[in-house]
Design an enzyme around this catalytic site. Structure first.
Site, PDB file in Angstrom:
ATOM      1  N   ARG A  56     -17.561  26.378   5.811  1.00 28.03           N
ATOM      2  CA  ARG A  56     -18.851  25.678   5.888  1.00 28.03           C
ATOM      3  C   ARG A  56     -19.070  25.216   7.328  1.00 28.03           C
ATOM      4  O   ARG A  56     -18.191  24.601   7.932  1.00 28.03           O
ATOM      5  CB  ARG A  56     -18.867  24.475   4.949  1.00 28.03           C
ATOM      6  CG  ARG A  56     -20.211  23.741   4.919  1.00 28.03           C
ATOM      7  CD  ARG A  56     -20.178  22.553   3.982  1.00 28.03           C
ATOM      8  NE  ARG A  56     -19.295  21.500   4.472  1.00 28.03           N
ATOM      9  CZ  ARG A  56     -18.978  20.406   3.769  1.00 28.03           C
ATOM     10  NH1 ARG A  56     -19.440  20.248   2.538  1.00 28.03           N
ATOM     11  NH2 ARG A  56     -18.184  19.494   4.279  1.00 28.03           N
TER      12      ARG A  56
ATOM     13  N   ARG B 255     -13.849  22.394   5.056  1.00 25.18           N
ATOM     14  CA  ARG B 255     -14.645  21.360   5.727  1.00 25.18           C
ATOM     15  C   ARG B 255     -14.275  21.378   7.213  1.00 25.18           C
ATOM     16  O   ARG B 255     -13.235  20.852   7.606  1.00 25.18           O
ATOM     17  CB  ARG B 255     -14.353  19.991   5.125  1.00 25.18           C
ATOM     18  CG  ARG B 255     -14.666  19.869   3.630  1.00 25.18           C
ATOM     19  CD  ARG B 255     -14.370  18.448   3.166  1.00 25.18           C
ATOM     20  NE  ARG B 255     -14.694  18.228   1.778  1.00 25.18           N
ATOM     21  CZ  ARG B 255     -13.804  18.291   0.777  1.00 25.18           C
ATOM     22  NH1 ARG B 255     -12.533  18.570   1.054  1.00 25.18           N
ATOM     23  NH2 ARG B 255     -14.169  18.056  -0.463  1.00 25.18           N
TER      24      ARG B 255
ATOM     25  N   CYS C  29     -18.314  23.235  -5.965  1.00 23.69           N
ATOM     26  CA  CYS C  29     -17.227  22.636  -5.201  1.00 23.69           C
ATOM     27  C   CYS C  29     -17.262  21.113  -5.191  1.00 23.69           C
ATOM     28  O   CYS C  29     -16.561  20.493  -4.397  1.00 23.69           O
ATOM     29  CB  CYS C  29     -17.232  23.154  -3.758  1.00 23.69           C
ATOM     30  SG  CYS C  29     -18.735  22.767  -2.847  1.00 23.69           S
TER      31      CYS C  29
ATOM     32  N   GLU D 211     -27.277  21.560  -2.698  1.00 26.32           N
ATOM     33  CA  GLU D 211     -27.013  20.135  -2.882  1.00 26.32           C
ATOM     34  C   GLU D 211     -28.265  19.287  -2.705  1.00 26.32           C
ATOM     35  O   GLU D 211     -28.200  18.063  -2.682  1.00 26.32           O
ATOM     36  CB  GLU D 211     -25.923  19.682  -1.901  1.00 26.32           C
ATOM     37  CG  GLU D 211     -26.134  20.144  -0.485  1.00 26.32           C
ATOM     38  CD  GLU D 211     -24.897  19.995   0.392  1.00 26.32           C
ATOM     39  OE1 GLU D 211     -24.009  19.205   0.055  1.00 26.32           O
ATOM     40  OE2 GLU D 211     -24.830  20.684   1.429  1.00 26.32           O
TER      41      GLU D 211
ATOM     42  N   HIS E  72       0.822  -1.210   0.000  1.00 24.18           N
ATOM     43  CA  HIS E  72       0.000   0.000   0.000  1.00 24.18           C
ATOM     44  C   HIS E  72       0.854   1.258   0.000  1.00 24.18           C
ATOM     45  O   HIS E  72       0.445   2.289  -0.549  1.00 24.18           O
ATOM     46  CB  HIS E  72      -0.942  -0.012   1.209  1.00 24.18           C
ATOM     47  CG  HIS E  72      -2.142  -0.875   1.009  1.00 24.18           C
ATOM     48  ND1 HIS E  72      -2.901  -1.380   2.024  1.00 24.18           N
ATOM     49  CD2 HIS E  72      -2.716  -1.344  -0.132  1.00 24.18           C
ATOM     50  CE1 HIS E  72      -3.891  -2.091   1.537  1.00 24.18           C
ATOM     51  NE2 HIS E  72      -3.793  -2.087   0.234  1.00 24.18           N
TER      52      HIS E  72
ATOM     53  N   ASN F 261     -21.650  16.521  -5.721  1.00 29.75           N
ATOM     54  CA  ASN F 261     -21.608  15.123  -5.268  1.00 29.75           C
ATOM     55  C   ASN F 261     -22.955  14.690  -4.694  1.00 29.75           C
ATOM     56  O   ASN F 261     -23.534  13.693  -5.117  1.00 29.75           O
ATOM     57  CB  ASN F 261     -20.508  14.934  -4.223  1.00 29.75           C
ATOM     58  CG  ASN F 261     -19.132  15.186  -4.780  1.00 29.75           C
ATOM     59  OD1 ASN F 261     -18.955  15.374  -5.975  1.00 29.75           O
ATOM     60  ND2 ASN F 261     -18.141  15.207  -3.915  1.00 29.75           N
ATOM     61  N   ASP F 262     -23.447  15.466  -3.720  1.00 29.89           N
ATOM     62  CA  ASP F 262     -24.747  15.135  -3.134  1.00 29.89           C
ATOM     63  C   ASP F 262     -25.889  15.460  -4.089  1.00 29.89           C
ATOM     64  O   ASP F 262     -26.858  14.697  -4.198  1.00 29.89           O
ATOM     65  CB  ASP F 262     -24.949  15.890  -1.815  1.00 29.89           C
ATOM     66  CG  ASP F 262     -24.419  15.104  -0.625  1.00 29.89           C
ATOM     67  OD1 ASP F 262     -24.427  13.857  -0.684  1.00 29.89           O
ATOM     68  OD2 ASP F 262     -23.994  15.719   0.358  1.00 29.89           O
TER      69      ASP F 262
ATOM     70  N   ARG G 285     -23.956   7.112  -4.807  1.00 26.05           N
ATOM     71  CA  ARG G 285     -22.707   7.078  -5.565  1.00 26.05           C
ATOM     72  C   ARG G 285     -21.736   6.045  -5.011  1.00 26.05           C
ATOM     73  O   ARG G 285     -20.731   5.728  -5.655  1.00 26.05           O
ATOM     74  CB  ARG G 285     -22.047   8.458  -5.582  1.00 26.05           C
ATOM     75  CG  ARG G 285     -21.616   9.007  -4.239  1.00 26.05           C
ATOM     76  CD  ARG G 285     -20.980  10.374  -4.409  1.00 26.05           C
ATOM     77  NE  ARG G 285     -20.417  10.906  -3.175  1.00 26.05           N
ATOM     78  CZ  ARG G 285     -21.078  11.679  -2.329  1.00 26.05           C
ATOM     79  NH1 ARG G 285     -22.335  11.990  -2.594  1.00 26.05           N
ATOM     80  NH2 ARG G 285     -20.500  12.110  -1.230  1.00 26.05           N
TER      81      ARG G 285
END
Length: 838
Positions: free
Chosen positions: A598, A562, A768, A697, A449, A720-721, A731
């Protein structure tokens, strides 16, 4: 700790169960009984008030599990729940397990500090041992099974195994799996280590059995996972695991290398060497550790759980950092590390060491983990043998915490080529490609890895190098070719020129340029588009380190901070001062650049254990984002106060997540106004005119974007959402992942509608989500009029370079055509055919 309530018609029966259970766990579990009737004529019965009082006596935020016999016991339990507040109701669970066996299994699981769902699963599986002992397993009508052919390229290696275990753990069923091809024994499907050590390779058949109320659903979900190749797109290219060893361009002009290793990550580099000195824990990851007799095993068990909790938060932070650096697919390596910490068979073995042998936590941990490492080493599959490095990585982390040893960090102050005996996956993921230009390791494997992470980071690497390289003095100039595993020491001037040219050629051919090679585009702001159409390129970040990387890559600001990382690293909420300090440190690095913060966005797939939020059947449609902030306003207000205080001398904006209604944003603004009023009363300064935005979103937000635009100063579209909600397609589900494509015309029309509503209201719009970094999406998004794109730091430089190649009239035309297409595939074909980028 989870509390247990026993409901029975007979006081004597309940008292007997309580006595037996209490002896099993030596009184370490909160256990209450509600049994019998006060009617002297008939002492058999149950009473809802009595049940309510029993629940109250053992109630804990970790949850309460109720076990009961039949008839009125169930009715009384259901009535008792009605006396509880809705918040408390969500933490009390009625369990269908057999009363006697289930109660014993439940208290043992609770004493082991399992979570409430694990306690329920243990109780409901309590008959399994008896069924097996009596030879009834194969004849049981409740036992379901399915045979599956594993066809993904590498079989059940760490990431697919993690998905398998995570999926199995979602269901209330006892699930086991065996490798039919190798005729192994059955193992528990909720144990990452047992599943991996089955040695399932591509082409092997596995047999999965399930027993319990959700057995059918569990088998169906696991079948979907396997037949869709665990979400891997197409066949895995073996060069992703072991690079091909082919002659590298120009090597015929070079003298023989001083060292020959094994190619692990392609690319070339020339830089001074930096030898990493092994630490005590790295040279002896498990032993020697002093073992001694302990009088109070409960104390050792609690010490271990404390260390495991901190390790969990550390790995979560590392997973978040790696996701931003190299993407979710490769970062999923650390999902396996998290599952290792939660492996029930591992914890049971350690529990036995501590409680049966009165062994101290350090020695118990080392003994069990060392045995597990031995099991991995004896596997037939060389690829799976390399997973010992992951066991060692997690083992060292927990041992360090148990020993209260300081965390070691790799400090690289200038561009260098690292020399080491080994690098753990955790260490590799944290390397800064701006300073680590290459890696030379005496141990390791190209399929480890660590090697995979090095390739993802764009760092050339050679493994299996002679230990003589460890004796080189720091600062010795090395030239390495990671494509063929060659290393030269102190190359002459001619070789230096050849390698510099090869490196430049190699970098030009990379899809994502390493950060340190973008100097030409970092510090010189470019006006995007040849006709100077304005668009800003911001960064998505989740830590202080990400901020530095974003600026190094040329970010014009931060489009998404975030803030969850502040909450994941701890066992309690961060206070206002702690948050203020972090926001100020990030803003100081940005100087005048904007910082969009956010507010806390948890729920869905992001949980914070110490908030004790209820488990939900469908968390993505449940209690998440702003909904939690409005339900627990003090958490939101504390964060808003910290943001406001940091805004006093910085360019900071506030963004609220998951807004679906006008009422939600107005409620959030009221809490913001309360925070502002309090700060004024306390004579604490803050920016009086701070911009407020929302994440778009949720489809509802798009539908009322015109109304929401009147409430805020900007929108930021979270594709994404938004994509998964519009398409009703998770997803993370491999069977529906093809639907969750941001270039689907339905998504593009929603984006267009949002931009139009915002611009008509005079506010700007950013984007974003992952779509922002998709080269095929760029001309469409710009053609639709997006004002800002915010991406992960490594994507900034290539994105800014691509923007300069676009023409306004061309992109507006292509955006119009894209909205008229009938599928994401046709949109991609349309853009690809135009060959925007040279």
């Amino acid at each position: 700790m989870v509390g247990i309530v026993i409901i029975a018609h007979s006081q004597q029966l309940a008292a007997g169960i309580r006595e037996m259970a209490a002896q099993m766990v030596q009184g370490r579990v909160s256990l209450a009984v509600a049994a019998g009737s006060e009617n002297l004529q008939n002492t058999l019965g149950t009473d809802a008030i009595q049940v309510y009082e029993a629940i109250a006596s053992v109630f804990h935020d970790d949850g309460v599990v109720i076990l009961m016999d039949l008839g009125s016991a169930i009715t009384s339990a259901e009535m008792a729940l009605e006396y509880l507040s809705p918040e408390h109701q969500q933490k009390v669970h009625l369990c269908a397990a057999p009363l006697v066996e289930g109660a014993i299994a439940a208290v043992i699981a609770a004493a082991a500090r399992k979570n409430v769902m694990e306690v329920i699963a243990a109780a409901q599986g309590a008959l399994a041992a008896k069924i097996t002992r009596l030879g009834l397993t194969t004849g049981s009508q409740n036992l379901k099974e399915i045979r599956l052919l594993v066809t993904n390229q590498l079989g059940l290696h760490a990431r697919p195994a993690s998905k398998f275990v995570t999926t199995a753990a979602k269901f209330q069923a006892q699930i086991k799996v065996k490798n039919s091809t190798k005729n192994t024994d059955f193992v528990r499907a909720d144990s990452i280590n047992q599943v991996v050590t089955l040695g399932v390779m591509s082409g092997d058949e596995i047999l999965v059995t399930a027993q319990g109320m959700e057995a059918d659903a569990a088998l169906q979900a696991l079948e979907t996972l396997v037949v869709t190749n665990f979400g891997e797109v197409g066949a895995v290219n073996l060069t992703d695991v072991v690079p091909k060893i082919t002659p590298s361009i120009g090597n015929s002009h070079l003298p023989p290398p001083h060292f020959q290793g094994i190619a692990a990550a392609s690319g070339v580099a020339i830089a001074p060497s930096l030898s990493l000195k092994p630490t005590r824990l790295s040279t002896h990851p498990f032993l020697p550790v002093s073992q001694y007799h302990v009088e109070y095993p409960e104390v050792e068990w609690q010490r271990l759980h404390t260390a495991l909790g901190i390790a969990y938060r550390e790995i979560q932070a590392l997973l978040s950092h790696a996701s931003m650096q190299i993407g979710d697919t490769e970062a999923a390596i650390f999902d396996a590390h998290i599952l290792f910490l939660e492996d029930p068979t591992l914890l049971e073995a350690i529990h036995q060491q501590i409680f049966d042998h009165h062994c101290n936590a350090e020695a118990a941990w080392c003994a069990v983990v060392e045995e597990l490492s031995h099991n991995y080493r004896t596997l037939d599959d060389p690829y799976l043998q390399t997973r010992v490095a992951d066991i060692s990585d997690v083992g060292q982390r927990v041992l360090r915490l148990l020993m209260d040893a300081p965390e070691t960090t790799i400090e690289v102050l200038q561009p260098s080529i690292l020399i080491a005996t080994e690098l753990s996956p955790s260490d590799t993921a944290k390397l800064d490609p701006t300073r680590v230009l290459g890696i030379c390791i005496t141990g390791g494997s190209p399929s480890s890895h660590s090697a995979i992470l090095a390739r993802s980071l764009g760092i050339p690497a050679v493994v299996g190098v002679s230990e003589e390289i460890l004796h080189l003095a720091n600062g010795t100039i090395l030239a390495i070719d990671g494509e063929i595993g060659h290393i030269w020491v102190e190359p002459d001037a001619e070789m230096g020129r050849i390698f510099q040219h090869k490196r430049e050629t190699w970098l030009q051919n990379q899809d994502i340029h390493p950060i340190m090679e973008a100097a030409g585009t970092r510090d010189t702001p470019k006006e995007p588009l040849c006709d100077r159409h304005p668009i800003r390129v911001f960064a998505n970040i989740g830590s202080l380190e990400d901020t530095q990387m974003a600026i190094a890559n040329g970010a014009e600001g931060i489009g998404l901070l975030r803030t969850e990382f502040l909450y994941f690293h701890r066992s309690q909420l961060p206070n206002e001062g702690e948050q203020l300090l972090m926001y100020q440190q990030i803003a100081d690095i940005l100087t005048h650049r904007p910082l969009i913060i956010r507010t806390l966005d948890i729920g869905g797939d992001k949980t914070i254990p110490y908030l004790n939020l209820p488990k939900e059947i469908n968390p993505f449609l449940g209690f998440r984002g702003i909904r939690i902030g409005l339900h627990q306003p003090q958490i939101l207000k504390t964060q808003l106060r910290a943001i406001l205080r940091a805004s006093a001398r910085h360019n900071i904006k506030i963004m609220f997540p998951m807004i679906a209604t006008v009422g939600e944003i107005r409620a959030a603004k009221m809490i913001l106004q309360e925070a502002q009023t309090e700060l004024r009363q306390e004579s604490i300064s803050f920016a009086s005119e701070i911009e407020i935005g929302i994440m778009v979103e949720v489809p509802a937000a798009v539908a009322i974007a015109d109304q929401l635009a009147r409430e805020v100063d900007f929108f930021s579209i979270g594709t994404n959402d938004l994509t998964q909600y519009i398409m009703a397609a998770d997803r993370n589900n491999p069977r529906t992942a093809n639907l969750a494509d941001g270039l689907n015309p339905a998504i593009l029309r929603m984006i267009h509608q949002t931009i139009q509503a915002a611009h008509q209201a005079g506010i700007w719009v950013g984007l974003c989500g992952e779509l922002a970094a998709d080269p095929l999406a760029l001309p469409i998004l710009m053609g639709l009029g997006i004002d800002e794109l915010s991406v992960n730091p490594p994507a900034i430089t290539p994105l800014k370079q691509a923007i300069t190649q676009l023409n306004l009239s061309d992109i507006q035309a292509i955006a119009t055509q894209a909205l008229q297409q009938d599928s994401a595939m046709s949109v991609r074909s349309l853009v690809a055919a135009l060959k925007f980028f040279t």
